[in-house]
Scaffold this motif. Structure first.
Motif, short mmCIF file in Angstrom:
data_model
loop_
_atom_site.label_atom_id
_atom_site.label_comp_id
_atom_site.label_asym_id
_atom_site.label_seq_id
_atom_site.Cartn_x
_atom_site.Cartn_y
_atom_site.Cartn_z
N SER A 1 0.98 -1.12 -0.05
CA SER A 1 -0.17 -0.13 -0.10
C SER A 1 0.72 1.45 0.11
N GLY A 2 2.03 1.20 0.76
CA GLY A 2 2.95 2.34 0.54
C GLY A 2 2.58 3.11 1.75
N GLN A 3 1.30 3.02 2.56
CA GLN A 3 0.83 3.86 3.71
C GLN A 3 1.31 3.54 5.00
N TYR A 4 2.15 2.42 5.09
CA TYR A 4 2.31 2.03 6.36
C TYR A 4 3.13 3.32 7.18
N GLY A 5 4.00 4.21 6.66
CA GLY A 5 4.57 5.12 7.65
C GLY A 5 3.44 6.14 7.85
N ASN A 6 2.44 6.40 7.04
CA ASN A 6 1.51 7.29 7.52
C ASN A 6 0.69 6.79 8.56
N LEU A 7 0.32 5.45 8.64
CA LEU A 7 -0.52 4.97 9.15
C LEU A 7 0.09 4.69 10.83
N LEU A 8 1.36 4.57 10.86
CA LEU A 8 1.87 4.66 12.01
C LEU A 8 2.24 5.78 12.88
N ASP A 9 2.15 7.20 11.91
CA ASP A 9 2.36 8.21 12.48
C ASP A 9 0.73 8.43 13.26
N MET A 10 -0.37 7.95 12.54
CA MET A 10 -1.51 8.10 13.12
C MET A 10 -1.97 7.42 14.39
N ILE A 11 -0.99 6.05 14.55
CA ILE A 11 -1.61 5.19 15.57
C ILE A 11 -0.83 5.49 16.97
N SER A 12 0.14 6.25 17.05
CA SER A 12 0.85 6.40 18.29
C SER A 12 -0.12 6.66 19.46
N PHE A 13 -1.15 7.80 19.04
CA PHE A 13 -2.10 8.41 19.78
C PHE A 13 -3.01 7.11 20.17
N VAL A 14 -3.56 6.23 19.34
CA VAL A 14 -4.44 5.04 19.66
C VAL A 14 -3.57 4.11 20.63
N ILE A 15 -2.28 3.73 20.10
CA ILE A 15 -1.60 2.87 21.25
C ILE A 15 -1.73 3.53 22.41
N CYS B 1 -2.05 12.72 24.82
CA CYS B 1 -3.14 12.66 23.85
C CYS B 1 -3.90 14.15 23.67
N ILE B 2 -4.16 14.65 24.70
CA ILE B 2 -4.96 15.80 24.89
C ILE B 2 -4.25 16.96 23.84
N LEU B 3 -2.83 17.14 24.14
CA LEU B 3 -2.18 18.16 23.47
C LEU B 3 -1.97 17.76 21.83
N LEU B 4 -2.14 16.39 21.58
CA LEU B 4 -1.96 16.12 20.11
C LEU B 4 -3.14 16.55 19.36
N LEU B 5 -4.42 16.16 20.25
CA LEU B 5 -5.85 16.67 19.83
C LEU B 5 -5.79 18.14 19.59
N ILE B 6 -4.85 18.95 20.07
CA ILE B 6 -5.05 20.28 20.09
C ILE B 6 -4.16 20.77 18.97
N TYR B 7 -2.95 20.23 18.91
CA TYR B 7 -1.83 20.80 18.13
C TYR B 7 -1.65 20.18 16.79
N LYS B 8 -1.63 18.51 16.91
CA LYS B 8 -1.52 17.76 15.84
C LYS B 8 -2.41 16.81 15.55
N GLN B 9 -3.50 17.24 15.09
CA GLN B 9 -4.77 16.39 14.97
C GLN B 9 -4.73 15.41 13.71
N GLN B 10 -3.46 15.53 12.86
CA GLN B 10 -3.48 14.56 11.90
C GLN B 10 -2.90 13.25 12.25
N TYR B 11 -2.41 13.43 13.65
CA TYR B 11 -1.85 12.21 14.39
C TYR B 11 -2.99 11.38 15.02
N THR B 12 -3.94 12.02 15.26
CA THR B 12 -5.05 11.55 16.14
C THR B 12 -6.30 11.00 15.65
N TRP B 13 -7.11 11.86 14.62
CA TRP B 13 -8.39 11.22 14.31
C TRP B 13 -8.34 10.21 13.31
#
Length: 482
Positions: free
Chosen positions: A386-400, A445-457
């Motif tokens: 898929s080539g998207q593994y890097g992007n996916l992992l940036d997104m999931i630190s919040f979820v982990i 998690c709260i700071l990521l929701l405020i400042y880096k939403q691309q890593y959270t939602w």
């Protein structure tokens, strides 16, 4: 019969040493060699680089200590999935398992395997120079991705041959990379001629202090005096995405609790010992970075490969690149093996609960969940393509971290709701230890929701997509019961 069902007793083939090596091997992948560049770009100070790794270390060890109590109460295969299911119900367990299969475990396998391929290309330049096998617009399939898939499938195959095969491979590769990291740390202080430690530390606590871009312009001309505390906290949270990702997967040892000797004691010992050793090594490696390279040298290392630049300073350009490429190849290969070995046990446990493909329940003649291993391996391979593994992992630190928090909260919840349950191990410094993790995790998690939403939602959305799947599975069960 050639196959046995999961319900049969699992053979205890992993001792304390094996468990600790699984923890360390699963944690140490490619992250420690790369992410410090991004941390430095986010904060621009040697002091803050160390602070980020210290905070991450406290978080990681506090979580491991807290998990120990749950591992002593539920000493069976499935680990974190089992804890969440037993404490908060089947849906919470399923959502964790869903996230684990769709992206957390498989995405990590894909990303680390591709890192193996990229560093192999240092030794075999033809891998980088070769034309893509397939290309359509920006999407392409390269030989590096094919090599990554080959590594995943090879390690999956080896692990189908029994726990002993995976265990010995894990111990050899984890031992090799720990020795190599220690060597890098020692040589980084002994052989480097130019010492940047004093220069890097002279920046003090001034975050974002005149950090230069790689083109020589000003990145952000501001000191501590003109920056709000919240801005710095936001920078720390963004910087911690990399350090947190480099420090996860230690809980993989809980997935194989059913195969560990004396799991009530050895699982927690493995987690605490393994996480402590790794976080100390990570801190010392970053000391080497600060000693060997300037602040901007760390922040703008080519392709973020700080460790490669450091190795070139220690051994010279040609040899240094080769040495670091071999070290990262060993590290990533062992990391993929540990994650492959452990993850399939969760999906097997989910299958037992009717929450995953029924065929994943089967053990083969070697006593391992072969079909579960192959399902995991095939999906990780798809993510490689898929080539998207890097992007996916940036997104999931919040979820982990979110799932870590829910699990750690489970320790407190059970103490209140069921204080009389047998606990052969109790969390050290309770309730301070779990509360410390929950406070740091919540701030992250709260700071990521405020400042880096691309890593959270996006990561949260992937997990929430499991809700309709959960109800669909249970609807079919209810229909069958009728």
């Amino acid at each position: 019969m050639e196959k046995q069902r999961e319900e049969g007793p699992l053979k205890k083939k992993l001792g304390l040493f094996d468990g600790a090596m699984l923890v360390m091997g699963s944690m140490i992948g490619s992250g420690i060699f790369i992410v410090s560049a991004d941390i430095m770009r986010n904060l621009g100070s040697g002091y803050w680089l160390i602070v980020v790794w210290l905070i991450t270390g406290v978080m990681t060890i506090a979580a491991a200590i807290s998990y120990g109590e749950l591992s002593s109460m539920f000493p069976k295969a499935g680990g974190q999935y089992t804890y969440l299911k037993e404490i908060f119900g089947k849906m919470m367990g399923f959502l964790y398992g869903w996230g684990l299969f769709t992206v957390i475990q498989t995405g990590t396998i894909a990303a680390v395997a591709v890192a193996f391929g990229k560093f192999t290309a240092y030794l075999v330049p033809a891998l980088n120079d070769a034309a893509p096998i397939f290309q359509s617009g920006s999407y392409k399939i390269t030989w590096i991705q094919i090599l990554a898939i080959a590594v995943i499938l090879l390690l999956t195959y080896i692990n189908t041959k029994g726990v002993e095969s995976g265990k010995w491979l894990q111990n050899i590769f984890t031992g090799s990379k720990i020795v190599a990291l220690i060597g890098l740390i020692i040589l980084g202080f002994l052989l480097v001629k130019s010492n940047f430690w004093t220069e890097n530390m002279s920046l003090g606590w001034s975050a974002f202090n005149n950090l230069k871009t790689d083109s020589g312009g000003s990145f952000l001309k501001a000191g501590w005096e003109s920056i709000s505390g919240m801005t710095i906290m936001g920078g720390i949270a963004a910087a911690m995405v990399g350090s947190v990702f480099s420090s996860v997967a230690w809980e993989n040892v809980t997935f194989v609790s059913g195969e560990i000797e004396n799991p009530k004691k050895n699982v927690v010992r493995s987690m605490v010992l393994g996480t402590s050793v790794v976080m100390i090594l990570y801190l010392l490696v970053n000391f080497v970075y600060l000693n060997t390279l300037s602040r901007d040298g760390i922040a703008f290392a080519p392709n973020d490969r700080v460790a490669v630049v450091v190795s070139e300073q220690i051994f010279g350009n040609g040899i240094g690149t080769i040495v670091m490429a071999i070290l990262v190849m060993i590290s990533t290969f062992g990391c993929v093996n540990g994650i492959v070995l452990a993850g399939a046990r969760v999906f097997q446990t989910m299958a037992k609960d009717g929450m995953f493909f029924k065929s994943a329940l089967d053990n083969n003649k070697n006593g391992v969940p072969e079909k579960s291993l192959w399902m995991q391996g095939v999906w990780a391979s798809v993510l490689c393509l898929s080539g998207q593994y890097g992007n996916l992992l940036d997104m999931i630190s919040f979820v982990i971290v979110l799932f870590y928090m829910i699990t750690v909260f489970g320790v407190i919840y059970l103490r209140i709701k069921q204080p009389n349950l047998e606990r052969s191990y109790k969390t050290w410094l309770y309730p301070i230890t779990p509360i410390v993790y929950l406070l740091i995790g919540a701030a992250f998690c709260i700071l990521l929701l405020i400042y880096k939403q691309q890593y959270t939602w996006p990561g949260l959305l992937i997990v929430l997509l499991g809700v309709p799947v959960y109800f669909y599975i249970n609807r079919n069960k209810n229909a069958g019961a009728d």
